[in-house]
Design a protein around this motif. Sequence first.
Motif, mmCIF file in Angstrom:
data_model
loop_
_atom_site.group_PDB
_atom_site.id
_atom_site.type_symbol
_atom_site.label_atom_id
_atom_site.label_comp_id
_atom_site.label_asym_id
_atom_site.label_seq_id
_atom_site.Cartn_x
_atom_site.Cartn_y
_atom_site.Cartn_z
ATOM 1 N N HIS A 143 29.716 39.289 32.782
ATOM 2 C CA HIS A 143 30.335 40.315 33.612
ATOM 3 C C HIS A 143 31.365 41.113 32.828
ATOM 4 O O HIS A 143 31.528 42.315 33.034
ATOM 5 C CB HIS A 143 31.001 39.635 34.817
ATOM 6 C CG HIS A 143 31.428 40.584 35.886
ATOM 7 N ND1 HIS A 143 32.745 40.729 36.257
ATOM 8 C CD2 HIS A 143 30.730 41.434 36.659
ATOM 9 C CE1 HIS A 143 32.834 41.630 37.222
ATOM 10 N NE2 HIS A 143 31.625 42.080 37.488
ATOM 11 N N HIS A 165 37.418 52.503 27.945
ATOM 12 C CA HIS A 165 36.415 51.734 27.209
ATOM 13 C C HIS A 165 36.292 50.313 27.749
ATOM 14 O O HIS A 165 35.207 49.734 27.787
ATOM 15 C CB HIS A 165 36.818 51.684 25.724
ATOM 16 C CG HIS A 165 35.748 51.164 24.826
ATOM 17 N ND1 HIS A 165 35.899 50.017 24.087
ATOM 18 C CD2 HIS A 165 34.508 51.622 24.538
ATOM 19 C CE1 HIS A 165 34.801 49.800 23.393
ATOM 20 N NE2 HIS A 165 33.942 50.755 23.644
ATOM 21 N N ALA A 224 25.356 44.027 37.784
ATOM 22 C CA ALA A 224 26.731 43.719 37.362
ATOM 23 C C ALA A 224 27.615 43.498 38.587
ATOM 24 O O ALA A 224 28.433 42.568 38.636
ATOM 25 C CB ALA A 224 27.291 44.848 36.498
ATOM 26 N N LYS A 225 27.438 44.357 39.581
ATOM 27 C CA LYS A 225 28.250 44.201 40.795
ATOM 28 C C LYS A 225 27.891 42.912 41.527
ATOM 29 O O LYS A 225 28.764 42.225 42.069
ATOM 30 C CB LYS A 225 28.066 45.416 41.698
ATOM 31 C CG LYS A 225 28.695 46.674 41.118
ATOM 32 C CD LYS A 225 28.390 47.891 41.979
ATOM 33 C CE LYS A 225 28.702 49.167 41.211
ATOM 34 N NZ LYS A 225 28.208 50.364 41.900
ATOM 35 N N ARG A 236 31.204 52.540 33.498
ATOM 36 C CA ARG A 236 29.785 52.380 33.174
ATOM 37 C C ARG A 236 28.976 52.138 34.429
ATOM 38 O O ARG A 236 27.912 52.728 34.600
ATOM 39 C CB ARG A 236 29.608 51.208 32.192
ATOM 40 C CG ARG A 236 30.108 51.457 30.806
ATOM 41 C CD ARG A 236 29.180 52.423 30.041
ATOM 42 N NE ARG A 236 27.843 51.863 29.961
ATOM 43 C CZ ARG A 236 26.779 52.384 30.546
ATOM 44 N NH1 ARG A 236 26.876 53.489 31.247
ATOM 45 N NH2 ARG A 236 25.600 51.810 30.437
ATOM 46 N N ASN A 237 29.493 51.310 35.310
ATOM 47 C CA ASN A 237 28.730 50.988 36.517
ATOM 48 C C ASN A 237 28.506 52.219 37.390
ATOM 49 O O ASN A 237 27.491 52.345 38.054
ATOM 50 C CB ASN A 237 29.433 49.897 37.332
ATOM 51 C CG ASN A 237 29.230 48.518 36.715
ATOM 52 O OD1 ASN A 237 28.405 48.354 35.819
ATOM 53 N ND2 ASN A 237 29.986 47.534 37.183
ATOM 54 N N ASP A 238 29.482 53.120 37.391
ATOM 55 C CA ASP A 238 29.328 54.351 38.177
ATOM 56 C C ASP A 238 28.615 55.435 37.384
ATOM 57 O O ASP A 238 28.451 56.543 37.880
ATOM 58 C CB ASP A 238 30.712 54.882 38.580
ATOM 59 C CG ASP A 238 31.346 54.029 39.662
ATOM 60 O OD1 ASP A 238 30.780 52.959 39.971
ATOM 61 O OD2 ASP A 238 32.382 54.436 40.213
ATOM 62 N N ARG A 277 25.888 46.068 29.803
ATOM 63 C CA ARG A 277 25.696 47.313 30.542
ATOM 64 C C ARG A 277 25.225 48.416 29.610
ATOM 65 O O ARG A 277 24.314 49.175 29.949
ATOM 66 C CB ARG A 277 27.014 47.719 31.232
ATOM 67 C CG ARG A 277 27.410 46.846 32.401
ATOM 68 C CD ARG A 277 26.503 47.112 33.612
ATOM 69 N NE ARG A 277 26.614 48.504 34.029
ATOM 70 C CZ ARG A 277 25.621 49.384 33.965
ATOM 71 N NH1 ARG A 277 24.435 49.025 33.539
ATOM 72 N NH2 ARG A 277 25.813 50.618 34.350
ATOM 73 N N VAL A 320 34.560 48.327 32.988
ATOM 74 C CA VAL A 320 33.125 48.464 33.246
ATOM 75 C C VAL A 320 32.852 49.371 34.449
ATOM 76 O O VAL A 320 31.740 49.849 34.633
ATOM 77 C CB VAL A 320 32.486 47.058 33.382
ATOM 78 C CG1 VAL A 320 32.757 46.469 34.741
ATOM 79 C CG2 VAL A 320 31.007 47.086 33.066
ATOM 80 N N ALA A 349 23.624 48.353 36.761
ATOM 81 C CA ALA A 349 24.901 48.456 37.478
ATOM 82 C C ALA A 349 24.931 47.582 38.724
ATOM 83 O O ALA A 349 25.893 46.846 38.956
ATOM 84 C CB ALA A 349 25.173 49.915 37.841
ATOM 85 N N VAL A 359 30.844 44.652 28.179
ATOM 86 C CA VAL A 359 30.190 45.920 28.467
ATOM 87 C C VAL A 359 28.895 46.085 27.662
ATOM 88 O O VAL A 359 28.057 46.929 27.999
ATOM 89 C CB VAL A 359 31.182 47.085 28.233
ATOM 90 C CG1 VAL A 359 31.325 47.401 26.763
ATOM 91 C CG2 VAL A 359 30.812 48.312 29.041
#
Lengths: 632, 632
Positions: free
Chosen positions: A559, B559, A575-576, B565-567, A565, B562, A572, A562
């Motif tokens: 998690h 950076h 990850a959530k 990145r997730n969005d 990802r 996350v 995404a 990065v």
Amino acid sequence: MEKYIDDLCDLKEEVYETFRRRPDLLPPIIEDLTKEQHRELVRKCLLAILEAGYSPLRFYTGNIKKYFYLGELLALVDLSLTVKMGVQYSLWGGSVLSLGTERHRKAYFDDIDKFRLPGCFAMTELRHGSNVAALQTEAVLDVATDEWVINTPDEGATKWWIGNGAEDGQAASVFARLKVPSPDGSGALDDHGVHAFVVPLRDAGGRALPGVEIKDCGYKIALQGVDNASFRFHDVRVPRENLLDRFATVDRSGQYRSPYSASRRFAATLGELTGGRVGLTCSSLAVLKGATTIAVRYGAARQQFGPPDAPEISVLDYTSQQEKLMPMLATAYALHFTTRFLVAQYAEAKRTKEEEIIADVHSLSAGLKAYATGYTANALSICRECCGGHGYAAVNRFGAWRSDHDIFQTFEGDNTVLLQQVAGLLLKKYKERFATAPVAATYRYLRQWAADSLPANPLVTHETDARHLRDPAFLIRALRYRTGKLLFTVAQRLRKHTARLGAFHAWNKCLTHLLALARAHVESVMFERFMDAVNGCPDPECRKSLKAMADVFALQRIHADVLFRNDDYVAAEKAKAIGRLLEHLWRELREVALPLVDAWNLPDHILRAPIGLSTHSMHPYQSYLRAGGWES
Amino acid sequence: MEKYIDDLCDLKEEVYETFRRRPDLLPPIIEDLTKEQHRELVRKCLLAILEAGYSPLRFYTGNIKKYFYLGELLALVDLSLTVKMGVQYSLWGGSVLSLGTERHRKAYFDDIDKFRLPGCFAMTELRHGSNVAALQTEAVLDVATDEWVINTPDEGATKWWIGNGAEDGQAASVFARLKVPSPDGSGALDDHGVHAFVVPLRDAGGRALPGVEIKDCGYKIALQGVDNASFRFHDVRVPRENLLDRFATVDRSGQYRSPYSASRRFAATLGELTGGRVGLTCSSLAVLKGATTIAVRYGAARQQFGPPDAPEISVLDYTSQQEKLMPMLATAYALHFTTRFLVAQYAEAKRTKEEEIIADVHSLSAGLKAYATGYTANALSICRECCGGHGYAAVNRFGAWRSDHDIFQTFEGDNTVLLQQVAGLLLKKYKERFATAPVAATYRYLRQWAADSLPANPLVTHETDARHLRDPAFLIRALRYRTGKLLFTVAQRLRKHTARLGAFHAWNKCLTHLLALARAHVESVMFERFMDAVNGCPDPECRKSLKAMADVFALQRIHADVLFRNDDYVAAEKAKAIGRLLEHLWRELREVALPLVDAWNLPDHILRAPIGLSTHSMHPYQSYLRAGGWES
């Protein structure tokens, strides 16, 4: 694994019983000692352990598991004691036995074992710590008298931080550049690089010998019970036999011989010292268990705020507290299983002398020492904070542990340097396999390796259900994928930059990448050892909790990184989902957190922190009030 | 901003000159003091400051910027001294002045100012710290004698950690539940909740008064120069006038009156204490600057390893060291500018009493105290590690600073609790604006707010060139986007969960999310204040370095989080480009790191660490060898 623990259960009982009978040997936790008082106490305590019949140097050579476990047990008694013993047995004793030959063993073994000959490991200098090859102290052979002449050529070469040096050390393994007259008869000296020599420091009355200048390093951040010193040598003469000559010999005529190349000899010399790192890992783990035990017990008993018109809730019921302590509990267990594995491997390497195992132990001891000590250092601060103001009372131990333990991140290998060794060994391993193949093949292999770790089905990237996320196959693959990807890409980058910058600067340019690789590798190994323990656990309830911790350990890392990802290894929404699952697992672990720390079975008279005793949940604050001077 | 600094330059010169003339007032850094010795030294030092003509309580009421700056300056002298003064002036003095009325000011001002009446702030109890509303100490009005009768009802209500209490405190602001006979004549008592009362503790000879029981809290992790105590009260009687009655009064007949509701009164009472948090932020910043200065100077001078057949390189040239220290330098500057802003806002709030500014100061002081102290605590460990073994010498100060500073994360508001206040205030602000609109409208607004912060052009998500990545518009938008997104989503989640779980448990369920929101908000504010400073800097070279640091500050956060990145706010290739740009900026900053720490201008006789003095780059190890007992 379990068998190993059983074998050593008696040792734990016995050793801790010694301190139940002799509470005067425990360092006071309600006041500070001066460095002189603390050193005296540590000496007394070490002698009591010897009098009780323990023989650390015999454990070190004959029963290494017992040796390391003794270090783990004593860490919670007093880290100064563990370090002092580490200096005497792993470093001073270890260097004499591992770098010397039979005549050194005969001459010194018993006296070192019984602490009749306290000694030092005089490697570090003022200007050089990590870069051992650049040490400046000199040992020049005087062929006429058949002696080494030891000198400190300048102030930067002053030996520094030498444990056992300020008060007790009567001799030392001094690391110095070995110089002999050149065989060409020119009268010039050949410098064969750093070797170790036994050098007497003090006479029986404790006075420094002629030519040996010693200064007390004074107060450190902590570990005051260890007497560190700085030394300078001025024409100190020792017999030729005092060279610890397992890897290289010098004969009466001054001729230097070694079956190894200079770089292999240097590696072999340092390689013999990996035991110290294993010992530090064990001690660090002990402290992590102690701190986690206190924080979890206090968190369960401490109540603060709550819903309107209802009782207050335990602070351990707050997600914020669970976020800090549940991954810590999981990591402590992960370190526990991996450290046990490392100790077993170390014993195996000593027994079989198999190159492959030795290389593995070298890498894992470096990586795990760095990972465990870095993690524990940070965890101690978190535990203190989780215990609020009461965590700041000296009696609750977090402060002394943090200050004592702090230097574990630096000594016997700076963590940043050790992690680079791990990365270097990983790169070497993969290059070696393809030493004869053309470069392209090497890289094809690495590419393949990374590809193998990809999810079989691209849909997996988007899979979010808990059964999948907790599937060991997914977790192991994901962690391996990360290691493989980092290894593959860093190898590419190094190749590219080396062409332009040379190896040294290319390495530096890739340094954050290399450190990430090393940490990723250690975490992969830890998770796999954790899963071995889960699979080997016969009790279903217990296995369930171990599995939940193993999952928290792996999912937390996936998690937080990065990379997963950026490579779209984890989408995404996945990850959530991992974030939500983690919170769910913390809550599950919170319910069994007390039994999970109780399982470490740290006795109250050793743990001592009034807010963290086994009785704390039944009578919160009772011991703490008493420590604060109140009747209770 | 600059003007403010100019005004106070003289103070710095003067104060530090005092200690140049009186080195006996500086705590020893080569040995440990007992708590009694350290307390005596702190007392002597405080009196010397008063004798030198400084009047802290007058600064506190009349020139608050000077007050806070004095605290920042003294932090590097001795954190025990700063904390002791904080207790006497911000807490004891501040509570009397802010919670009391004119007659209290008249009665106590001069004696508090001159330390003729050392006093305590007796809020925290054994069982209750953060949850002030649940304190159990009682003050019951005896109408017959017109006195309050103070009692400690049970052991959990023992006042704990009370600074100035173990040796010096002659009186205290005691926080206790105010109880008066119910006006219905039933004889029952009405509990009006927690109020503050002035309670004498000791007679002129230093003996505890009848009914007051005092125990020394003993050794803490550090800050031994502060005399903390625990108290119990047994039928201690004080006159009715001793109620600090700015927000509520009780008349001769026992009738309780307050213009505020209970909850507003409680908020107003605690609101008056935000000054303490501002002071802690200033002290924490001072320590961060000191530690960063030492680590950067040592890193530049220390050389270890290098390319073959070439000189060794500075450890500060290693990317791994830059990764640790360059973001720290940037964050120290960010905290510097934001703290200056907070102090100015605080002064403005005091002057104008404008609700909007007061609310802002409340939120920022909570958020910045939590952020600064949490950051500094961690930075101290990193700095020690960056200085290797020599960082572990007591004289180099990291250990004492870390141990002293540690509790800054907890006292005057536990950081986790303070960050929740920030999150709560953000939620309140957005809800208030739409108090009269239907719920859907509120959420539409929030959605709009988040959308506004999206990159105008979806291509921006993939833009990777440095000019774009360093464009303040991109950076500010990105940080605001994060805050908006977290706010919007947590508001939704809270709404959903509250329906099912009630407000308390819903809040707990969203706790990690709320803490992330608060941190994101603080970082947004910090970056914007940093950019104000960049834009206001007249010197181009200097502006360039400030801009590089501001960029490092923002890019590092983007950076590492996350969420971006997730969005898909930042595409994968953009994230990688940010990583590369960061390494480039670290290298750029490394070249100016020495002048950047020199700019803080911390005098050598205050900084004191031999490896971190301003002369260290010219003569590395010279002072350190001398501290180690060697002629040099």
